[in-house]
Design a protein around this motif. Structure first.
Motif, mmCIF file in Angstrom:
data_model
loop_
_atom_site.group_PDB
_atom_site.id
_atom_site.type_symbol
_atom_site.label_atom_id
_atom_site.label_comp_id
_atom_site.label_asym_id
_atom_site.label_seq_id
_atom_site.Cartn_x
_atom_site.Cartn_y
_atom_site.Cartn_z
ATOM 1 N N ARG A 89 63.042 2.361 65.374
ATOM 2 C CA ARG A 89 61.957 1.896 64.266
ATOM 3 C C ARG A 89 62.523 1.575 62.865
ATOM 4 N N HIS A 90 63.751 1.475 62.899
ATOM 5 C CA HIS A 90 64.457 1.001 61.604
ATOM 6 C C HIS A 90 65.348 -0.418 61.972
ATOM 7 N N ASN A 91 65.621 -1.070 60.756
ATOM 8 C CA ASN A 91 66.567 -2.183 61.074
ATOM 9 C C ASN A 91 68.038 -1.824 60.504
ATOM 10 N N TYR A 92 69.092 -2.298 61.010
ATOM 11 C CA TYR A 92 70.351 -1.913 60.558
ATOM 12 C C TYR A 92 71.213 -3.226 60.230
ATOM 13 N N ILE A 93 72.005 -2.772 59.298
ATOM 14 C CA ILE A 93 73.119 -3.803 59.083
ATOM 15 C C ILE A 93 74.735 -2.891 59.542
ATOM 16 N N LEU A 94 75.289 -3.578 60.390
ATOM 17 C CA LEU A 94 76.486 -2.997 61.014
ATOM 18 C C LEU A 94 77.640 -3.857 60.292
ATOM 19 N N GLY A 95 78.492 -2.936 59.628
ATOM 20 C CA GLY A 95 79.552 -3.408 58.858
ATOM 21 C C GLY A 95 80.897 -3.629 59.894
ATOM 22 N N PRO A 135 69.256 2.144 72.883
ATOM 23 C CA PRO A 135 67.883 1.512 73.365
ATOM 24 C C PRO A 135 66.821 1.014 72.445
ATOM 25 N N GLY A 136 66.218 0.092 72.526
ATOM 26 C CA GLY A 136 65.219 -0.625 71.468
ATOM 27 C C GLY A 136 65.719 -1.254 70.330
ATOM 28 N N LEU A 137 67.185 -1.646 70.270
ATOM 29 C CA LEU A 137 67.847 -2.403 69.376
ATOM 30 C C LEU A 137 68.366 -3.708 69.855
ATOM 31 N N THR A 138 68.137 -4.787 69.362
ATOM 32 C CA THR A 138 68.472 -6.061 69.417
ATOM 33 C C THR A 138 69.729 -6.627 68.494
ATOM 34 N N SER A 139 70.869 -6.900 68.672
ATOM 35 C CA SER A 139 71.981 -7.226 67.674
ATOM 36 C C SER A 139 72.011 -8.956 67.516
ATOM 37 N N LYS A 175 61.563 -8.009 59.699
ATOM 38 C CA LYS A 175 60.628 -7.591 60.742
ATOM 39 C C LYS A 175 60.307 -6.287 60.683
ATOM 40 N N ARG A 176 59.160 -5.880 60.260
ATOM 41 C CA ARG A 176 59.081 -4.433 59.803
ATOM 42 C C ARG A 176 58.650 -3.429 61.043
ATOM 43 N N ARG A 177 58.791 -3.980 62.236
ATOM 44 C CA ARG A 177 58.636 -3.019 63.320
ATOM 45 C C ARG A 177 60.097 -2.392 63.549
ATOM 46 N N GLY A 178 61.071 -2.843 63.030
ATOM 47 C CA GLY A 178 62.405 -2.257 63.029
ATOM 48 C C GLY A 178 62.962 -2.637 64.441
ATOM 49 N N GLY A 179 63.873 -2.166 64.851
ATOM 50 C CA GLY A 179 64.720 -2.607 66.033
ATOM 51 C C GLY A 179 65.784 -3.557 66.089
ATOM 52 N N LYS A 227 73.854 -5.314 48.903
ATOM 53 C CA LYS A 227 72.611 -5.693 48.252
ATOM 54 C C LYS A 227 71.675 -6.065 49.284
ATOM 55 N N MET A 228 71.926 -6.731 50.256
ATOM 56 C CA MET A 228 70.954 -7.159 51.227
ATOM 57 C C MET A 228 70.222 -6.014 51.881
ATOM 58 N N ALA A 229 71.026 -5.007 52.376
ATOM 59 C CA ALA A 229 70.639 -3.660 52.875
ATOM 60 C C ALA A 229 69.677 -3.248 51.892
ATOM 61 N N MET A 230 69.721 -3.039 50.551
ATOM 62 C CA MET A 230 69.003 -2.337 49.554
ATOM 63 C C MET A 230 67.720 -3.362 49.575
ATOM 64 N N GLU A 231 67.651 -4.543 49.565
ATOM 65 C CA GLU A 231 66.628 -5.558 49.373
ATOM 66 C C GLU A 231 65.675 -5.269 50.512
ATOM 67 N N HIS A 232 66.163 -5.150 51.775
ATOM 68 C CA HIS A 232 65.410 -4.995 52.753
ATOM 69 C C HIS A 232 65.131 -3.693 53.421
ATOM 70 N N GLY A 233 65.793 -2.673 52.738
ATOM 71 C CA GLY A 233 65.823 -1.205 53.290
ATOM 72 C C GLY A 233 66.380 -0.918 54.542
ATOM 73 N N ALA A 234 67.362 -1.852 54.748
ATOM 74 C CA ALA A 234 68.041 -1.610 56.174
ATOM 75 C C ALA A 234 69.326 -0.446 55.973
ATOM 76 N N HIS A 235 69.410 0.217 57.205
ATOM 77 C CA HIS A 235 70.268 1.158 56.907
ATOM 78 C C HIS A 235 71.565 0.622 57.324
ATOM 79 N N LEU A 236 72.883 1.095 56.779
ATOM 80 C CA LEU A 236 74.207 0.564 56.828
ATOM 81 C C LEU A 236 74.663 1.682 57.743
#
Length: 338
Positions: free
Chosen positions: A104-110, A137-141, A178-182, A215-224
């Motif tokens: 349900r969330h978006n992510y940034i993988l470092g 499952p449910g994630l697209t990279s 994309k607000r739906r996450g994944g 900064k990008m993660a904070m601007e979009h609320g994407a978990h790191l």
């Protein structure tokens, strides 16, 4: 002068190992030579009776120009080819999960370290060979790549098929909006400059001043999510190039001009094990760490950026220290943030 002894491969190599080597030959060629080959082919065809192919492609390119910046054009069938299984088995490469990632969330993988050719990042996040879909499952990279490569005719379509997108801010932000996450964007944070430090047995991570992805993660609320790939620096040897030497100065100068680094790497060949541009058969274990929750803030302050950046470095260090013993790294070895 002593002659170099060449260690030839035996004639009775099993078929599976031959197929693994063939898969790596294709992959190494695609990263080192396919882009310039495609550019030359595009212009060569213009001066032959097949000129219409280049003209039609140029027309298509005009209408399709913005596709890389809008999530690209992944082709699942191509990501699931047996070819990538052979590539995984060559090293081999393994993707290790340490925590669930809520789709349900978006992510940034470092991704750390970059290595010479980011073999671990490509195999794990651009193909289905190591089980990313089953583990998460449910994630697209989406793996980020220098925008330069998306300007090469034909080649741009090839890399988009694997889920690669340009690393500029606008393109990288598209999946995160994309607000739906994944959606997961994978950033080799150290980038091309870190490849110059990709020597076996070293654990230098170019991160101390890298805050753009924070900064990008904070601007979009994407978990790191910190990711460390054990063995990434082991698959190639590289000519010694310590900072301050003339070779390193030239490499850094060329990198600043062209945007790509030119490490002088070598390993083994196709039919012999003494020299060549094929990587060594050394295992790569890519460890995906625990997510760092990030609250959305469109205009974070410098203090907030610094605090989250420091937390990310601590989590990456903890991930490294927690798993290093499993992969032959001395207990007294720690990450060196550059």
């Amino acid at each position: 002068m002593e002659k170099m002894k060449i260690d030839f491969a035996p004639l009775d190599v099993p078929l599976d190992r031959r197929l693994q080597t063939a898969a790596l030959v294709l992959w190494v060629f695609s990263f080192l030579a396919l882009a310039p080959t495609c550019i030359l082919l595009f212009f060569y065809l213009l001066f032959t009776r097949f000129w219409l192919i280049s003209v039609l492609y140029a027309t298509w390119w005009y209408y399709d120009f913005d596709t890389p910046a809008h999530g690209g054009r992944r082709v699942p069938f191509l990501c699931d080819l047996k070819l990538w299984q052979y590539m995984r088995q060559y090293f081999p490469i393994k993707l290790v999960k340490t925590a669930d990632l809520d789709p349900r969330h978006n992510y940034i993988l470092g991704f750390h370290p970059h290595g010479v050719l980011v073999a671990g990042a490509f195999t794990n996040f651009c193909t289905y060979a190591t089980g990313f879909r089953e583990l998460f499952p449910g994630l697209t990279s989406y793996l980020l790549m220098l925008p330069l490569w998306f300007r090469a005719p034909f080649f741009r379509d090839y890399i988009m098929c694997a889920g690669l997108i340009p690393s500029d801010k606008e393109s990288a932000s598209y999946p995160l909006r994309k607000r739906r996450g994944g959606n997961v964007i994978v950033i080799a944070v150290g980038g091309a400059p870190e490849a110059l430090d990709a020597h076996p047995g070293t654990f230098n991570v170019l991160l101390a001043k890298k805050k753009g992805f924070i900064k990008m993660a904070m601007e979009h609320g994407a978990h790191l999510v910190p990711v460390f790939s054990f063995g990434e620096n082991e698959v190639y040897d590289q000519v010694e190039n310590p900072r301050g030497t003339w070779l390193r100065w030239i490499q850094e100068r060329l990198q600043s001009i062209m945007g790509i680094s030119l490490p002088l790497f070598h390993a083994r060949g196709i039919f012999q094990y003494s020299f060549g541009l094929m990587p060594y058969r050394r295992p790569i274990h890519t460890i995906v760490g625990r997510p760092i929750r990030v609250e959305k803030k469109e205009k974070p302050t410098a203090e907030e950026l610094d605090a989250l950046h420091q937390l990310y470095m601590e989590e990456l260090s903890n991930l490294f220290d927690e798993h290093k013993g499993n992969y032959g790294v001395d207990k007294d070895t720690h990450l060196n943030f550059v």
